[in-house]
Design a protein around this motif. Sequence first.
Motif, PDB file in Angstrom:
ATOM      1  N   GLY A 294       7.557 -36.521  38.987  1.00 29.00           N
ATOM      2  CA  GLY A 294       7.125 -37.216  37.781  1.00 29.00           C
ATOM      3  C   GLY A 294       6.183 -36.422  36.920  1.00 29.00           C
ATOM      4  N   CYS A 295       6.439 -36.444  35.615  1.00 29.60           N
ATOM      5  CA  CYS A 295       5.538 -35.803  34.664  1.00 29.60           C
ATOM      6  C   CYS A 295       5.538 -36.584  33.368  1.00 29.60           C
ATOM      7  CB  CYS A 295       5.936 -34.345  34.407  1.00 29.60           C
ATOM      8  SG  CYS A 295       4.617 -33.461  33.522  1.00 29.60           S
ATOM      9  N   ASP A 296       4.367 -36.664  32.722  1.00 26.97           N
ATOM     10  CA  ASP A 296       4.253 -37.324  31.425  1.00 26.97           C
ATOM     11  C   ASP A 296       4.543 -36.358  30.280  1.00 26.97           C
ATOM     12  OD1 ASP A 296       1.940 -36.214  32.633  1.00 26.97           O
ATOM     13  OD2 ASP A 296       0.638 -37.090  31.122  1.00 26.97           O
ATOM     14  N   TYR A 297       4.808 -35.077  30.604  1.00 25.29           N
ATOM     15  CA  TYR A 297       5.146 -34.082  29.592  1.00 25.29           C
ATOM     16  C   TYR A 297       6.621 -33.698  29.745  1.00 25.29           C
ATOM     17  CZ  TYR A 297       0.458 -32.835  27.770  1.00 25.29           C
ATOM     18  OH  TYR A 297      -0.760 -32.821  27.147  1.00 25.29           O
ATOM     19  N   ARG A 298       7.107 -32.985  28.747  1.00 26.74           N
ATOM     20  CA  ARG A 298       8.468 -32.455  28.772  1.00 26.74           C
ATOM     21  C   ARG A 298       8.419 -31.056  28.175  1.00 26.74           C
ATOM     22  NH1 ARG A 298       8.755 -36.149  31.561  1.00 26.74           N
ATOM     23  NH2 ARG A 298      10.039 -38.036  31.491  1.00 26.74           N
ATOM     24  N   CYS A 299       7.726 -30.135  28.838  1.00 28.84           N
ATOM     25  CA  CYS A 299       7.540 -28.808  28.250  1.00 28.84           C
ATOM     26  C   CYS A 299       8.892 -28.097  28.118  1.00 28.84           C
ATOM     27  CB  CYS A 299       6.593 -27.968  29.100  1.00 28.84           C
ATOM     28  SG  CYS A 299       4.943 -28.683  29.191  1.00 28.84           S
ATOM     29  N   ARG A 300       9.040 -27.428  26.987  1.00 30.41           N
ATOM     30  CA  ARG A 300      10.305 -26.782  26.671  1.00 30.41           C
ATOM     31  C   ARG A 300      10.711 -25.802  27.767  1.00 30.41           C
ATOM     32  NH1 ARG A 300       9.253 -25.104  21.026  1.00 30.41           N
ATOM     33  NH2 ARG A 300       9.461 -27.328  20.597  1.00 30.41           N
ATOM     34  N   TRP A 301       9.725 -25.082  28.302  1.00 30.08           N
ATOM     35  CA  TRP A 301      10.007 -24.029  29.291  1.00 30.08           C
ATOM     36  C   TRP A 301       9.576 -24.431  30.702  1.00 30.08           C
ATOM     37  CZ3 TRP A 301       5.051 -24.178  30.301  1.00 30.08           C
ATOM     38  CH2 TRP A 301       4.107 -24.172  29.253  1.00 30.08           C
ATOM     39  N   CYS A 302       9.498 -25.720  30.966  1.00 34.79           N
ATOM     40  CA  CYS A 302       9.024 -26.190  32.287  1.00 34.79           C
ATOM     41  C   CYS A 302       9.777 -25.497  33.422  1.00 34.79           C
ATOM     42  CB  CYS A 302       9.206 -27.694  32.406  1.00 34.79           C
ATOM     43  SG  CYS A 302       8.676 -28.321  34.024  1.00 34.79           S
ATOM     44  N   ASP A 303       9.033 -24.909  34.351  1.00 35.23           N
ATOM     45  CA  ASP A 303       9.691 -24.261  35.500  1.00 35.23           C
ATOM     46  C   ASP A 303       9.842 -25.226  36.682  1.00 35.23           C
ATOM     47  OD1 ASP A 303       7.082 -24.394  36.343  1.00 35.23           O
ATOM     48  OD2 ASP A 303       6.835 -22.250  36.665  1.00 35.23           O
TER      49      ASP A 303
ATOM     50  N   THR B 226      11.350 -31.907  38.678  1.00 31.66           N
ATOM     51  CA  THR B 226      10.423 -32.972  39.085  1.00 31.66           C
ATOM     52  C   THR B 226      10.490 -34.186  38.180  1.00 31.66           C
ATOM     53  OG1 THR B 226       8.545 -32.081  37.804  1.00 31.66           O
ATOM     54  CG2 THR B 226       8.767 -31.321  40.087  1.00 31.66           C
ATOM     55  N   TRP B 227      11.099 -34.023  36.993  1.00 35.08           N
ATOM     56  CA  TRP B 227      11.118 -35.148  36.052  1.00 35.08           C
ATOM     57  C   TRP B 227      12.440 -35.349  35.320  1.00 35.08           C
ATOM     58  CZ3 TRP B 227      12.192 -33.158  31.287  1.00 35.08           C
ATOM     59  CH2 TRP B 227      11.753 -31.858  30.996  1.00 35.08           C
ATOM     60  N   ASP B 228      13.383 -34.406  35.402  1.00 33.89           N
ATOM     61  CA  ASP B 228      14.584 -34.533  34.555  1.00 33.89           C
ATOM     62  C   ASP B 228      15.742 -35.257  35.252  1.00 33.89           C
ATOM     63  OD1 ASP B 228      15.650 -32.690  36.304  1.00 33.89           O
ATOM     64  OD2 ASP B 228      15.837 -31.074  34.834  1.00 33.89           O
TER      65      ASP B 228
ATOM     66  N   GLY C  21       3.046 -30.515  40.868  1.00 33.23           N
ATOM     67  CA  GLY C  21       4.041 -31.438  40.348  1.00 33.23           C
ATOM     68  C   GLY C  21       5.114 -30.679  39.609  1.00 33.23           C
ATOM     69  N   GLY C  22       5.537 -31.279  38.534  1.00 31.05           N
ATOM     70  CA  GLY C  22       5.117 -32.481  37.870  1.00 31.05           C
ATOM     71  C   GLY C  22       3.613 -32.526  37.582  1.00 31.05           C
ATOM     72  N   ASN C  23       3.127 -33.721  37.305  1.00 32.81           N
ATOM     73  CA  ASN C  23       1.706 -33.941  37.116  1.00 32.81           C
ATOM     74  C   ASN C  23       1.187 -34.877  38.207  1.00 32.81           C
ATOM     75  OD1 ASN C  23      -0.886 -34.270  36.274  1.00 32.81           O
ATOM     76  ND2 ASN C  23      -0.396 -35.418  34.394  1.00 32.81           N
TER      77      ASN C  23
ATOM     78  N   THR D 235      -2.934 -29.587  37.042  1.00 31.74           N
ATOM     79  CA  THR D 235      -2.541 -30.640  36.105  1.00 31.74           C
ATOM     80  C   THR D 235      -2.697 -30.127  34.677  1.00 31.74           C
ATOM     81  OG1 THR D 235      -3.022 -32.889  35.326  1.00 31.74           O
ATOM     82  CG2 THR D 235      -4.890 -31.606  36.147  1.00 31.74           C
ATOM     83  N   GLN D 236      -1.944 -30.705  33.760  1.00 30.86           N
ATOM     84  CA  GLN D 236      -2.081 -30.288  32.353  1.00 30.86           C
ATOM     85  C   GLN D 236      -3.295 -30.907  31.666  1.00 30.86           C
ATOM     86  OE1 GLN D 236       0.281 -32.234  33.656  1.00 30.86           O
ATOM     87  NE2 GLN D 236       1.501 -33.245  32.099  1.00 30.86           N
ATOM     88  N   GLY D 237      -3.970 -31.828  32.345  1.00 32.22           N
ATOM     89  CA  GLY D 237      -5.183 -32.391  31.756  1.00 32.22           C
ATOM     90  C   GLY D 237      -4.922 -33.555  30.816  1.00 32.22           C
TER      91      GLY D 237
ATOM     92  N   PRO E  90      -3.878 -26.924  30.030  1.00 31.53           N
ATOM     93  CA  PRO E  90      -3.360 -27.523  28.800  1.00 31.53           C
ATOM     94  C   PRO E  90      -2.212 -26.678  28.246  1.00 31.53           C
ATOM     95  CG  PRO E  90      -5.488 -26.469  28.396  1.00 31.53           C
ATOM     96  CD  PRO E  90      -5.266 -26.427  29.882  1.00 31.53           C
ATOM     97  N   LYS E  91      -1.236 -27.330  27.673  1.00 32.71           N
ATOM     98  CA  LYS E  91       0.000 -26.629  27.305  1.00 32.71           C
ATOM     99  C   LYS E  91      -0.049 -26.122  25.864  1.00 32.71           C
ATOM    100  CE  LYS E  91       1.339 -27.454  31.387  1.00 32.71           C
ATOM    101  NZ  LYS E  91       1.148 -26.371  32.369  1.00 32.71           N
ATOM    102  N   PRO E  92       0.302 -24.862  25.660  1.00 29.45           N
ATOM    103  CA  PRO E  92       0.234 -24.235  24.334  1.00 29.45           C
ATOM    104  C   PRO E  92       1.382 -24.722  23.437  1.00 29.45           C
ATOM    105  CG  PRO E  92       1.288 -22.752  25.858  1.00 29.45           C
ATOM    106  CD  PRO E  92       0.870 -23.955  26.670  1.00 29.45           C
TER     107      PRO E  92
HETATM  108  S1  SF4 Z   1       5.311 -27.486  32.708  1.00 28.12           S
HETATM  109 FE1  SF4 Z   1       4.029 -28.925  33.897  1.00 28.12          FE
HETATM  110  S2  SF4 Z   1       3.249 -30.343  32.338  1.00 28.12           S
HETATM  111 FE2  SF4 Z   1       5.000 -29.317  31.418  1.00 28.12          FE
HETATM  112  S3  SF4 Z   1       6.767 -30.671  31.840  1.00 28.12           S
HETATM  113 FE3  SF4 Z   1       6.669 -29.130  33.478  1.00 28.12          FE
HETATM  114  S4  SF4 Z   1       5.520 -30.115  35.139  1.00 28.12           S
HETATM  115 FE4  SF4 Z   1       5.102 -31.277  33.236  1.00 28.12          FE
END
Ligand code: SF4
Lengths: 243, 243
Positions: free
Chosen positions: B33-42, B46-48, B82-84, B109-111, B128-130
Amino acid sequence: MAKTIPVLEIFGPTIQGEGMVIGQKTMFVRTAGCDYRCRWCDSAFTWDGSAKEEIRPMTAEQIWERLYELGGDRFSHVTISGGNPVLIQALEELVLLLKNKGIRIAVETQGSRWQEWLYHIDEVTISPKPPSSGMDTDFAMLDHIVKKLADAGRASHMSLKVVVFDDIDFDYAKRVHRRYPGIPFYLQVGNADTTEADDATLRTQLLARLEWLVEKVAQSNELNDVRVLPQLHTLLWGNKRGV
Amino acid sequence: MAKTIPVLEIFGPTIQGEGMVIGQKTMFVRTAGCDYRCRWCDSAFTWDGSAKEEIRPMTAEQIWERLYELGGDRFSHVTISGGNPVLIQALEELVLLLKNKGIRIAVETQGSRWQEWLYHIDEVTISPKPPSSGMDTDFAMLDHIVKKLADAGRASHMSLKVVVFDDIDFDYAKRVHRRYPGIPFYLQVGNADTTEADDATLRTQLLARLEWLVEKVAQSNELNDVRVLPQLHTLLWGNKRGV
Ligand code: SF4
Ligand code: SF4
């Protein structure tokens, strides 16, 4: 007259490639001279005579001028490396000058000597040399250094680092960690080939060795609270000097 | 009944690949689970939804059993990632159980959220995510988290880490460092290609990016007391999971 320090190179800003301040933006001051002759020394030019004509006796003030010339307002950390900088009593002046300017200081030494100025160093890396080096460790001296720093409340300002080339070195690393269980402990992959000129080949070798070392540490119940690291500068710049 | 935690994977012992505890021998617990959807999430799995069937609701006690089964007496450090993980209040039970067993704990965590159990974490990495992530930073929340930890005397237990892909991210990193000048600050090279299957190609790309980032930091007078690091696990194991 101000005492001079035998300096081999001053460079930066760059990053610290290894140990407790891995990745830290820093300037480097490399002193000449070592009391050891490690078989695989990656800085043999500091003591084998090959760079003799490059050694310059410099005062603390002159070193500061050169640091400032190169780094301007773009640094707040200096690493003093060697050779073995702890041979040089006169570094005290540089250490105090840097402290006065608000600069943080890291030093790396094999732990064969003591200097009073070590009390002022923010990050002392003590790196006793494993059997593959061909050197013998003076554990009484190592005890002395660790105790002096710990007694002065400097425990959080020091770490131990052992370079590991083979299984015998790995046993030595365990022995050192057992002797000083409370001191932050780093295992580092040895660079077995300080003459390899092809960076890609060197990288592949180093990462394969890192994988081997991680696996050894993972399987050991004597090395739990430890860190395993490569040398970043070797991964980045191979065996080049002054980067 | 004990609350459960959505767990995606538990593995180790291995080493922490990044940030303030880079190189540390550790076990990993990865929550879903994550509350973000970062474009380049590695860690998009965990969330998709792609690893949905692998998520297991586990109690703290069950997680401990699995950690012990894998790691036995060969670990003293656990990383919760995570995820977060900071979305999950129920992690408090795991955190307290691990503390009781004398295990050190790191969290990343991304904060974007706060949990009271963060007070017990030995190494909190706030990342924090750029702009390149496509996400917006909630600086009010970031202020809140940093202040809560600092006010509780936990300043030495936290760090900030910004992943940098391009010049715009680099400016963002400077902005974050300027806002929290006293908090240990890490810059990390982004892995632009989370699908590249050839490890050698990936390594070369990552090290070229690291060299670029080191050079940018070296030239900046706004980023002095900082650390620049790669992801060791990506250098070692590429884009593989569970190592
Ligand atoms: S990079 Fe981190 S904060 Fe961003 S979507 Fe992926 S798990 Fe969430
Ligand atoms: S102690 Fe260090 S500088 Fe001296 S010979 Fe050994 S590796 Fe080289």
